[in-house]
Design an enzyme around this catalytic site. Sequence first.
Site, PDB file in Angstrom:
ATOM      1  N   HIS A 178       1.783  -4.708  -4.612  1.00 33.36           N
ATOM      2  CA  HIS A 178       2.874  -3.415  -5.238  1.00 33.36           C
ATOM      3  C   HIS A 178       3.169  -3.970  -6.407  1.00 33.36           C
ATOM      4  O   HIS A 178       3.418  -5.117  -7.015  1.00 33.36           O
ATOM      5  CB  HIS A 178       3.748  -3.106  -4.330  1.00 33.36           C
ATOM      6  CG  HIS A 178       3.210  -2.473  -2.885  1.00 33.36           C
ATOM      7  ND1 HIS A 178       3.801  -2.499  -1.770  1.00 33.36           N
ATOM      8  CD2 HIS A 178       2.246  -1.861  -2.983  1.00 33.36           C
ATOM      9  CE1 HIS A 178       3.078  -1.935  -0.944  1.00 33.36           C
ATOM     10  NE2 HIS A 178       2.180  -1.459  -1.546  1.00 33.36           N
ATOM     11  N   GLY A 187      -7.203  -1.535  -8.443  1.00 33.92           N
ATOM     12  CA  GLY A 187      -7.125  -1.517  -9.775  1.00 33.92           C
ATOM     13  C   GLY A 187      -6.377  -2.452 -10.606  1.00 33.92           C
ATOM     14  O   GLY A 187      -6.803  -3.139 -11.389  1.00 33.92           O
ATOM     15  N   GLY A 215      -4.429   1.269  -5.719  1.00 31.06           N
ATOM     16  CA  GLY A 215      -4.099   1.609  -4.467  1.00 31.06           C
ATOM     17  C   GLY A 215      -3.774   3.154  -4.257  1.00 31.06           C
ATOM     18  O   GLY A 215      -4.140   3.651  -3.001  1.00 31.06           O
ATOM     19  N   ASP A 257      -6.528   1.034  -1.494  1.00 35.37           N
ATOM     20  CA  ASP A 257      -6.383   0.741  -0.310  1.00 35.37           C
ATOM     21  C   ASP A 257      -7.172   1.127   0.650  1.00 35.37           C
ATOM     22  O   ASP A 257      -7.531   0.435   1.702  1.00 35.37           O
ATOM     23  CB  ASP A 257      -4.855   1.067   0.215  1.00 35.37           C
ATOM     24  CG  ASP A 257      -3.698   0.521  -0.872  1.00 35.37           C
ATOM     25  OD1 ASP A 257      -4.081  -0.566  -1.451  1.00 35.37           O
ATOM     26  OD2 ASP A 257      -2.590   1.212  -1.040  1.00 35.37           O
ATOM     27  N   ASP A 288       5.577  -4.589  -1.113  1.00 37.91           N
ATOM     28  CA  ASP A 288       7.125  -4.659  -1.446  1.00 37.91           C
ATOM     29  C   ASP A 288       7.933  -4.075  -0.439  1.00 37.91           C
ATOM     30  O   ASP A 288       7.799  -2.917  -0.199  1.00 37.91           O
ATOM     31  CB  ASP A 288       7.375  -3.892  -2.589  1.00 37.91           C
ATOM     32  CG  ASP A 288       8.914  -4.152  -3.161  1.00 37.91           C
ATOM     33  OD1 ASP A 288       9.722  -4.434  -2.402  1.00 37.91           O
ATOM     34  OD2 ASP A 288       9.144  -3.545  -4.375  1.00 37.91           O
ATOM     35  N   HIS A 307       2.072   5.957  -1.126  1.00 36.40           N
ATOM     36  CA  HIS A 307       0.803   5.836  -0.422  1.00 36.40           C
ATOM     37  C   HIS A 307       1.105   5.026   0.883  1.00 36.40           C
ATOM     38  O   HIS A 307       0.032   4.361   1.258  1.00 36.40           O
ATOM     39  CB  HIS A 307      -0.304   5.276  -1.308  1.00 36.40           C
ATOM     40  CG  HIS A 307       0.183   4.015  -1.722  1.00 36.40           C
ATOM     41  ND1 HIS A 307       1.104   3.714  -2.688  1.00 36.40           N
ATOM     42  CD2 HIS A 307      -0.636   2.733  -1.740  1.00 36.40           C
ATOM     43  CE1 HIS A 307       0.950   2.421  -2.917  1.00 36.40           C
ATOM     44  NE2 HIS A 307       0.018   1.989  -2.456  1.00 36.40           N
ATOM     45  N   ASP A 309      -1.549   4.953   3.648  1.00 38.84           N
ATOM     46  CA  ASP A 309      -2.825   3.983   3.293  1.00 38.84           C
ATOM     47  C   ASP A 309      -2.339   2.683   3.398  1.00 38.84           C
ATOM     48  O   ASP A 309      -3.219   1.874   3.847  1.00 38.84           O
ATOM     49  CB  ASP A 309      -3.134   4.318   1.830  1.00 38.84           C
ATOM     50  CG  ASP A 309      -3.524   5.750   1.590  1.00 38.84           C
ATOM     51  OD1 ASP A 309      -3.726   6.661   2.475  1.00 38.84           O
ATOM     52  OD2 ASP A 309      -3.456   6.010   0.407  1.00 38.84           O
ATOM     53  N   ARG A 364      -3.415  -2.291   9.136  1.00 36.34           N
ATOM     54  CA  ARG A 364      -3.956  -2.014  10.693  1.00 36.34           C
ATOM     55  C   ARG A 364      -5.464  -2.180  10.645  1.00 36.34           C
ATOM     56  O   ARG A 364      -5.932  -3.031  11.714  1.00 36.34           O
ATOM     57  CB  ARG A 364      -3.825  -0.247  11.080  1.00 36.34           C
ATOM     58  CG  ARG A 364      -4.370  -0.012  12.387  1.00 36.34           C
ATOM     59  CD  ARG A 364      -4.450   1.333  12.686  1.00 36.34           C
ATOM     60  NE  ARG A 364      -5.119   1.869  13.583  1.00 36.34           N
ATOM     61  CZ  ARG A 364      -6.305   1.832  13.514  1.00 36.34           C
ATOM     62  NH1 ARG A 364      -7.063   1.526  12.429  1.00 36.34           N
ATOM     63  NH2 ARG A 364      -7.137   2.089  14.725  1.00 36.34           N
TER      64      ARG A 364
END
Length: 187
Positions: free
Chosen positions: A16, A43, A63, A68, A88, A95, A98, A104
């Site tokens: 992040h 990116g 992301g 993501d 963070d 997002h 995401d 997960r």
Amino acid sequence: MTPDGSQPLRIALVAHDNKKRDLVEWARYNLAFLARHELWATGTTGSLLERELGREVSKLQSGPLGGDQQLGALIAEGKVDFLVFFWDPLEPQPHDPDVKALLRLAVVWNIPIACNRATADFMVSSPLMESSYERAQPDYETYLGRALETDAPPEVTDAPPEVTDAPPEVTDAPPEAPETPSARAEA
């Protein structure tokens, strides 16, 4: 290839905004290790890493723009071996669903995950990183083969449903209250 002749690891690197500097510093410190492996990144993080490390990084979308999710798809396809994701915990992310889905999927597919520098340091210094370690592949055959409600055709009968003309029984008496300790003492 790694020193033992095995295939290079496919390592995904994500950070992040407030953690990008930490990830770049970590990657610089571990450049000798990372140089032996295939790197993927979302990116902006990928562009920073390419510039700072002087080596190619396969870049996905940013992301929040789907990177993501792209990375999660690569994990589900078995194309990522290790995820370094410096996220963070103190800043809300637009997002966030995401981000949670990516973490997960890494757990679902048993991918090692480092979410901070200390964990990443422990993981890359592990002897397992330089060996032909085969992580356990989850077996989801039972899950994938489970019967779904739509798998069984509904029962079809020629008889109409049974209808009764009698209304439900109604009584005028109020329901009995449960006996309480104070009611027992009064008796």
